[in-house]
Design an enzyme around this catalytic site. Structure first.
Site, short mmCIF file in Angstrom:
data_model
loop_
_atom_site.label_atom_id
_atom_site.label_comp_id
_atom_site.label_asym_id
_atom_site.label_seq_id
_atom_site.Cartn_x
_atom_site.Cartn_y
_atom_site.Cartn_z
N SER A 132 35.47 78.13 63.97
CA SER A 132 34.20 78.30 64.65
C SER A 132 33.88 77.09 65.53
O SER A 132 32.90 77.08 66.26
CB SER A 132 33.08 78.54 63.64
OG SER A 132 32.75 77.35 62.98
N LYS A 162 23.43 78.08 60.86
CA LYS A 162 23.75 77.22 61.99
C LYS A 162 22.57 77.10 62.96
O LYS A 162 22.26 76.03 63.46
CB LYS A 162 24.98 77.76 62.73
CG LYS A 162 26.26 77.58 61.93
CD LYS A 162 27.43 78.29 62.58
CE LYS A 162 28.72 78.01 61.82
NZ LYS A 162 29.85 78.79 62.36
#
Ligand code: ADP
Ligand code: MG
Length: 768
Positions: A667, A710
């Site tokens: 990611s 996030k």
């Protein structure tokens, strides 16, 4: 031919005199006195005749008057000796007041073989009886009798024959018939006696056994005392306690066996200590205690709401879980032996988001006892299942201890930090946990120490974990996960005000009216003094402020102490987490990435620099294999697009700071690409932009996990623009409204869009 005798009659109502017997006769009746007087005056012979129920018998005993005198009691008495049977004939006249009759002596009938046999049988029977009574002298004299008639007539002394019987014996002139009668009666007596003796022995033996044990114990205690060992502490007590406790049958049996052992062993024997500890453990387990569940789900929800701010979806999920569980339990009760097979609900999320305290709230809401079993760092199977008792210092495992601590068989047991169990050479705790959680097995859970079955089927197990990918696979299969991603600043302020502050005020020994926090101060503590998904450091920050406030109040400051933004520096020092993005990304080659770590979402800076030297690549920091791949992919992509500049000719260094878990590597793909593109082009990355996404060689942006965490981290860090993969757009639904309002989210499908959004325009100097 036998001659007829003329004799005075001595009637007896209370005894029968058989030939051969010498009997004292009380002279208390005029007839008796008359008979004795008459006999005295002639040849001292009388005919003793039984007079039972007022009737004279037909056969009497010719007897000799041996003596006339007084008994020790002073009564007048005569002693007569029976000599032989005589048939009573008609009355005749004679001297004195006595009744005189004609009497014809009768001899015993003929002695046949059968007579001798009967006599032999009777003899041994009688001798048996006499021996049993210890009448040894009588035994001797009976032994010596050889005449069957004489032997039969000794029955006159038998206490087990009544007067009727004896009178019949007297009347029976045929010796064989007399022996037959006698044998029948004696046998009946012996049989009767055997039965009653058997009963008596049984009773006596029962009494004796308990008495014996009691006596032995007394003696044991005395011996111990003599040896100076003293009574083993409360050993008697253990028996009574085990007997009084409501234990399942097999447990009681096992416990009594140990009590037996304890009573036999001396106090110095180390085993006695182990046994006592074991018995204490068994007696401490709440075998028959259970609490009643509240089945009011509205009230349950109210309890959850009262204990925790926000977390609506989590609470909803918990209430659903409770509803289903209650339903299944009711059904399970109807089906005999049916047991719930529900999965174990586990709360997953970063530290400090309230997983543990929610677990406690669930217990509270259900009205159950709560116990937390901390699994962090448990590597040994024995921690869960106990050590065998033969180990020195053996203990029951955590599960048994939890039940004991709970004090009920149906508590809520929170398996806290279940993702932190490890396994090593000491066995796999996961296997033991699986058994604990398996409804098919856990009603007979066996702890190595306890060694008796423990029924865990009514326990409500909950789990917590920081992240699901660290939960051991087999356990994960049994779990139903509920995620808690972390709080926004606004939520933290609400939690601080409604929950953390009141608690910390009390802990600091203050009154609620002693301190006043402004909302701005609270959100500053959350945003600039801490960086976390949860509220743990926030709580610590509050505690620190309150301690200082308490000191101020003690040194004369007027209550309330005001805590506002300006005052915070005084209490907590300078902010630790000012937004650093602006500073860090001011040089080209640094990009802001978003990652999920054990502590929730976080921002991290990927740095790339290039220098003169041998062309090549150095990687430092937290770099798993995946991260290395990300670097290669990024470089290849940039080269293929002509965006790599002169990177290939220079010595390249990429640093990924600690905190990014290797698993999260992919990611960081677009972040890596952006950092390298920035370095190659000299265009800095915009400081307001954070990003996450995997990238392919063709530059496609692929979806990643943990979007909510996030974005919350990006928001906390003060970023305003976030780039995410287009295919993660649906995840945005989870994002709190307040955060969505303050973040511009850019879903992208291709890396070129990322570079477009993230890189500052080329500086003028570079263009020149
Ligand atoms: N939503 C919330 N409302 C009220 N208090 C909370 C909330 N979330 C966390 N807390 C408090 O924060 C502290 C840390 O929570 P804890 O349960 O230990 O977190 P975790 O187990 O997730 O690490 C506890 O005092 C808890 O009560
Ligand atoms: Mg916890």
């Amino acid at each position: 031919m036998t001659e007829t005798l003329k004799l005075p009659v001595l009637p007896l109502a209370d005894s029968v005199v058989l030939p051969g017997m010498v009997v004292p006769v009380r002279l208390d009746q005029p007839e008796i006195q008359a008979a004795v007087d008459a006999a005295n005056s002639v040849d001292r012979q009388v005919l003793v005749v039984p007079r039972l129920d007022g009737k004279y018998a037909a056969v009497g005993t010719v007897a000799v008057l041996e003596q006339v005198g007084r008994l020790p009691s002073g009564e007048k008495a005569a002693v007569v000796r029976g000599e032989g049977r005589a048939q009573i004939g008609s009355g005749v006249t004679g001297p004195g007041a006595a009744l005189w009759v004609e009497a014809t002596p009768v001899e015993d009938g003929p002695v046949t073989g059968r007579t001798t046999e009967l006599a032999k049988e009777y003899k041994s029977l009688v001798i048996g009886i006499l021996q049993q009574r210890g009448a040894w002298q009588v035994v001797d004299s009976v032994q010596q009798i050889t005449d069957p008639g004489q032997l039969a007539d000794t029955a006159g002394w038998a206490s087990y024959l009544d007067l009727e019987h004896k009178a019949q014996l007297l009347a029976e002139t045929d010796v064989t018939a007399r022996l037959e009668l006698l044998l029948e009666w004696t046998k009946a007596h012996v049989a009767e006696q055997e039965v009653s003796e058997k009963i008596a022995t049984d009773v006596r033996e029962g009494v004796e056994k308990t008495q014996r044990e009691f006596l032995l114990r007394q003696q044991l205690a005395a011996i111990r005392k003599e040896l100076g060992e003293g009574e083993p502490e409360g050993s008697d007590d253990y028996r009574a306690r085990v007997e009084a406790a409501e234990l399942p049958d097999d447990v009681r049996k096992a416990a009594l066996k140990e009590v037996d052992k304890l009573e036999r062993s001396s106090d110095q024997n180390p085993e006695a200590g182990w046994i006592r500890t074991w018995l204490d453990t068994v007696l401490d387990i709440p075998w028959s205690t259970r609490t009643e569940d509240t089945d009011d789900l509205v009230a349950a929800r109210a309890v959850l709401d009262a204990d925790h701010a926000g977390l609506d979806d989590v609470k909803e999920r918990l209430v659903e879980f409770l509803a289903v569980r209650a339903r299944r339990e009711r059904k399970g009760k109807e089906k005999v032996g049916g047991r719930g097979s529900g999965a174990v609900l586990s709360l997953v999320g970063p530290p400090g988001v309230g997983k543990t305290s929610l677990g406690e709230s669930v217990a509270h809401a259900l009205g159950r006892k709560f116990v937390r079993v901390a699994l962090g760092g448990v590597r040994d199977e024995a921690e869960i299942r106990g050590h065998r008792r033969t180990y020195v210092g053996a203990l029951p495992g955590r599960i048994v201890r939890a039940i004991r601590e709970a004090g009920s068989m149906n508590p809520v047991v929170l398996l806290d930090e279940i993702d932190k169990v490890g396994s090593d050479f000491r066995g796999d705790p996961t296997a033991a946990l699986l058994e604990v959680l398996d409804p098919a097995q856990n009603h007979t859970f066996r702890d190595h120490y306890l060694e008796v079955d423990l029924d865990l089927s009514d326990v409500l197990f909950l789990g917590t974990a920081n992240s699901y990918d660290t939960i051991p696979g087999p356990l994960l299969d049994r779990m139903e996960l509920v995620t808690l991603d972390g709080y926004t600043e606004a939520e933290k302020v609400a939690i601080a005000r409604d929950h953390l502050l009141p608690r910390q005020v009390e802990k600091a020994g203050l009154e609620p009216s002693d301190v006043e926090f402004t909302d701005v101060a609270l959100s500053m503590i959350a945003a600039e003094y801490t960086r976390e998904a949860g509220v743990r450091q926030l709580e610590r920050g509050l505690a620190k402020v309150l301690r200082k406030a308490a000191v101020q109040l003690d040194s004369g400051t007027e209550a309330p102490v005001h805590v506002d933004a300006d005052a915070l520096v005084g209490y907590l020092g300078r902010p630790k987490f000012t937004p650093e993005s602006a500073e860090r990304t001011s040089t080209p080659g640094v990009a802001t990435g978003l990652a999920v770590t054990g502590a929730g979402g976080d921002v991290l800076f990927i740095e790339a620099t290039a220098m003169e030297g041998e062309p090549g690549l150095t990687l430092t920091g937290q770099l798993g294999d995946v991260m290395k791949e990300s670097v290669s992919i990024a470089l290849s992509y940039l080269r293929s697009k002509g965006l790599a500049g002169d990177l290939a000719q220079r010595k390249l260094h990429v640093h990924v700071p600690a905190g990014a878990v290797p698993k999260d590597g992919p990611s960081a793909g677009i972040t890596m690409t952006t950092a390298l593109a920035s370095l190659a082009s000299g265009r800095p990355v915009r400081s307001s932009v954070g990003m996450t996404g995997e990238v392919t060689l063709q530059g496609k942006v692929l979806p990643i996990g943990g979007v909510k965490q996030k974005l919350l981290a990006a928001h906390r860090a003060g970023l305003t623009d976030v780039i995410i993969p287009k295919r993660n757009e649906p995840d945005l639904d989870d994002l709190p409204e307040s955060v969505r309002g303050e973040l511009r989210v850019h879903p992208v499908a291709d890396v070129s869009e990322v570079l477009e959004l993230a890189l500052e325009p080329a500086p003028v100097s570079a263009a020149a």
